[in-house]
Scaffold this motif. Structure first.
Motif, short mmCIF file in Angstrom:
data_model
loop_
_atom_site.label_atom_id
_atom_site.label_comp_id
_atom_site.label_asym_id
_atom_site.label_seq_id
_atom_site.Cartn_x
_atom_site.Cartn_y
_atom_site.Cartn_z
N ARG A 27 17.34 68.77 55.12
CA ARG A 27 17.09 69.43 56.43
C ARG A 27 17.42 70.91 56.35
NH1 ARG A 27 18.98 64.73 59.42
NH2 ARG A 27 17.12 63.45 59.59
N VAL A 28 18.56 71.24 55.73
CA VAL A 28 18.97 72.65 55.64
C VAL A 28 17.93 73.43 54.83
CG1 VAL A 28 20.69 74.20 54.63
CG2 VAL A 28 21.44 72.19 55.93
N LEU A 29 17.51 72.88 53.70
CA LEU A 29 16.55 73.59 52.85
C LEU A 29 15.19 73.70 53.52
CD1 LEU A 29 17.63 72.14 49.40
CD2 LEU A 29 17.99 74.48 50.22
N ALA A 30 14.82 72.68 54.30
CA ALA A 30 13.54 72.73 55.00
C ALA A 30 13.57 73.83 56.06
CB ALA A 30 13.22 71.37 55.64
N ILE A 77 31.67 76.84 33.99
CA ILE A 77 30.98 76.05 35.00
C ILE A 77 31.03 76.85 36.29
CG2 ILE A 77 30.99 73.90 36.32
CD1 ILE A 77 32.21 72.52 33.91
N ARG A 78 29.93 76.93 36.99
CA ARG A 78 29.88 77.78 38.18
C ARG A 78 30.86 77.30 39.26
NH1 ARG A 78 23.81 75.63 39.63
NH2 ARG A 78 24.42 73.53 40.29
N THR A 79 31.51 78.27 39.92
CA THR A 79 32.34 77.95 41.08
C THR A 79 31.58 78.33 42.34
OG1 THR A 79 33.32 80.14 41.00
CG2 THR A 79 34.50 78.39 39.85
N ASP A 80 30.44 79.02 42.15
CA ASP A 80 29.69 79.58 43.27
C ASP A 80 28.28 79.87 42.76
OD1 ASP A 80 28.95 80.85 45.62
OD2 ASP A 80 30.13 82.66 45.24
N ILE A 81 27.26 79.42 43.47
CA ILE A 81 25.88 79.61 42.98
C ILE A 81 25.37 81.02 43.29
CG2 ILE A 81 23.51 78.67 43.03
CD1 ILE A 81 24.71 75.92 43.59
N SER A 103 16.62 80.06 47.98
CA SER A 103 17.54 79.01 48.45
C SER A 103 17.99 78.17 47.25
CB SER A 103 16.87 78.12 49.49
OG SER A 103 15.81 77.40 48.91
N TYR A 104 19.05 77.39 47.45
CA TYR A 104 19.59 76.59 46.34
C TYR A 104 20.47 75.48 46.87
CZ TYR A 104 23.43 79.69 47.58
OH TYR A 104 24.37 80.39 48.29
N ALA A 105 20.69 74.50 46.04
CA ALA A 105 21.65 73.44 46.35
C ALA A 105 22.11 72.84 45.04
CB ALA A 105 21.00 72.36 47.21
N HIS A 117 43.70 72.26 50.54
CA HIS A 117 42.27 71.95 50.39
C HIS A 117 42.03 71.58 48.94
CE1 HIS A 117 42.06 74.10 54.18
NE2 HIS A 117 42.69 75.09 53.59
N PRO A 118 42.40 70.37 48.56
CA PRO A 118 42.44 70.04 47.13
C PRO A 118 41.07 69.80 46.48
CG PRO A 118 43.15 68.16 48.45
CD PRO A 118 42.88 69.28 49.41
N GLU A 119 39.98 69.87 47.25
CA GLU A 119 38.67 69.58 46.65
C GLU A 119 38.35 70.58 45.53
OE1 GLU A 119 39.06 69.85 50.00
OE2 GLU A 119 39.11 67.68 50.28
N ARG A 120 37.96 70.04 44.40
CA ARG A 120 37.63 70.90 43.26
C ARG A 120 36.19 70.73 42.80
NH1 ARG A 120 41.78 70.21 38.69
NH2 ARG A 120 41.73 68.00 39.24
N ALA A 121 35.57 69.62 43.19
CA ALA A 121 34.17 69.39 42.84
C ALA A 121 33.40 69.25 44.13
CB ALA A 121 34.03 68.13 41.99
N MET A 122 32.53 70.20 44.41
CA MET A 122 31.85 70.24 45.71
C MET A 122 30.37 70.52 45.54
SD MET A 122 34.68 72.70 47.31
CE MET A 122 34.68 73.56 45.80
N ARG A 123 29.66 70.47 46.65
CA ARG A 123 28.24 70.79 46.64
C ARG A 123 27.97 71.94 47.57
NH1 ARG A 123 24.41 67.83 44.10
NH2 ARG A 123 22.40 68.42 44.97
N GLN A 124 27.29 72.95 47.04
CA GLN A 124 26.90 74.11 47.85
C GLN A 124 25.42 74.01 48.20
OE1 GLN A 124 27.49 77.70 45.60
NE2 GLN A 124 29.19 78.36 46.87
N ILE A 125 25.09 74.40 49.43
CA ILE A 125 23.68 74.53 49.83
C ILE A 125 23.58 75.91 50.46
CG2 ILE A 125 21.77 73.51 51.13
CD1 ILE A 125 23.68 71.14 51.77
N GLY A 126 22.62 76.74 50.05
CA GLY A 126 22.63 78.07 50.65
C GLY A 126 21.35 78.84 50.47
#
Ligand code: HIS
Length: 365
Positions: A27-30, A77-81, A103-105, A117-126
């Motif tokens: 939805r975000v990418l659309a 390994i990327r921390t930010d796209i 755009s990317y995800a 905020h212990p999350e270390r493996a996440m998904r970016q959409i932008g």
């Protein structure tokens, strides 16, 4: 979500949350696609040097690094796209007329994360708009962020604006260079005593934080000419935002704004513990001394999904043994998720079905 099976800050996404994540992304990418943003898909890791230095004031801090046996060079390994999109825009798409809308995800990973905020493996959409950081560009980016989140059903949106390079802009050499980092830290922490000890002139900036209109009014009183043009820019950006989105302004918020320049924003949703996204203007380093302005945002899919309950999204129809393939096909064509029984003792409950076919009719379970 975290289990002993995986390191702290890593998680599996199970049904129905993995499907909810995929739907959110689509939805975000659309929504972004509707504004002309086209997808790029860079690799998970690349030369560390490129990730660390492509964005002005950026770094590859907290990246997982390793030596590539093929090139003998350090990869990260990327921390930010965003830095990767900057590389693509500056090199392979350098010939493309500006502005470029991309755009990317995809997944990102950090070696270290704060305990809270212990999350270390996440998904970016932008999205990133490359070639301008003017008010019109920033306005578009914020508009797309709001529209994309609303079209993905995210409720209770709020935007917190910030002016990441404010300290440098206002400084005029009043604060010695070796004290600047500390001043930024104290401002970010809203430590009035600490700020007073270094540069009392910056104190009003902490006090201004809060409701957007009130903060703007306070800053206009104190800011002088340097601030005036930025505040005008912010005002024009804010005007593009629908009335149901809460707006605040925290001019000294720096946390998470490592490389953003004159303008930055964090996004929140009702029920979200952390920011669900962040964005702003920044500068891409082209390598030959030239630079290029850009603006964009990244959403954190995990923070968005954690703020809502995906289990209500399930609608599944149980097809008892003996349902014809044609009937099943027709129901799927109507949009049903139709789950076929494979044996006599299978039940709608076992297949997590909300509906079942009873004498050929769809009934609620
Ligand atoms: N990538 C940044 C946000 C951003 C995108 N474009 C500009 N800023 C982040 O994740 O915090």
């Amino acid at each position: 979500m975290t289990t002993g099976l995986l390191p702290q800050g890593f998680h599996d996404r199970l049904p129905p949350h993995a499907d909810a994540a995929a739907a959110l992304e689509a939805r975000v990418l659309a929504a972004a696609h509707g504004y002309g943003y086209e997808r790029v898909d860079p690799p998970l890791a690349e030369f560390e040097q490129s990730l660390a230095s492509r964005l002005k004031s950026g770094s590859a801090q907290d990246a997982v690094r390793f030596v590539d046996p093929v090139s003998q060079r350090t990869l990260a390994i990327r921390t930010d796209i965003t830095a990767q999109v900057g590389r693509i825009a500056a090199t392979r798409m350098a010939h493309h007329p500006r502005p470029v809308r991309l755009s990317y995800a995809g997944p990102v990973m950090k070696l270290r994360a704060p305990q809270l905020h212990p999350e270390r493996a996440m998904r970016q959409i932008g999205i990133e708009l490359i070639g301008s950081d003017a008010v019109a560009a920033a306005r578009e980016v914020v508009t797309v962020a709001v529209e994309a989140l609303q079209s993905a059903g995210v409720e209770g949106l709020s935007i917190d604006f910030t002016l990441p390079d404010l300290v440098d802009t206002l400084n005029h050499d009043a604060v010695p260079a070796d004290k600047l980092a500390e001043l930024r830290e104290r401002l970010d922490a809203k430590d009035a005593a600490g700020v007073t000890a270094i540069a009392p002139a910056f104190l009003p900036l902490i006090e201004a934080a809060g409701d957007f209109d009130e903060a703007m009014a306070r800053l206009r009183e104190q800011g002088g000419d340097v601030l005036a043009s930025r505040l005008d820019g912010l005002q024009q950006i804010a005007e593009a935002i629908p009335g149901d989105v809460t707006m605040t302004l925290d001019p000294t918020e720096l946390h998470g704004f490592e490389y953003q320049s004159w303008f930055g924003f964090s996004l929140f949703a009702s029920g979200s513990r952390d920011a669900i996204g962040r964005g702003g203007s920044y500068t891409i380093v082209l390598g030959d001394g030239r630079e290029e302005a850009a603006v964009g945002f990244s959403l954190y899919a995990d923070a968005i999904l954690d703020s809502r309950d995906a289990s209500g999204d399930r609608r599944r129809l149980f097809l008892p043994l003996g349902t014809t393939a044609q009937r099943a096909q027709a129901l799927r064509a109507e949009g049903w998720v139709a789950v076929a029984a494979l044996s006599e003792d299978d039940t709608p409950e076992r297949q997590l079905c909300t509906h079942r076919l009873d004498d050929g009719q769809v009934v609620e379970v």
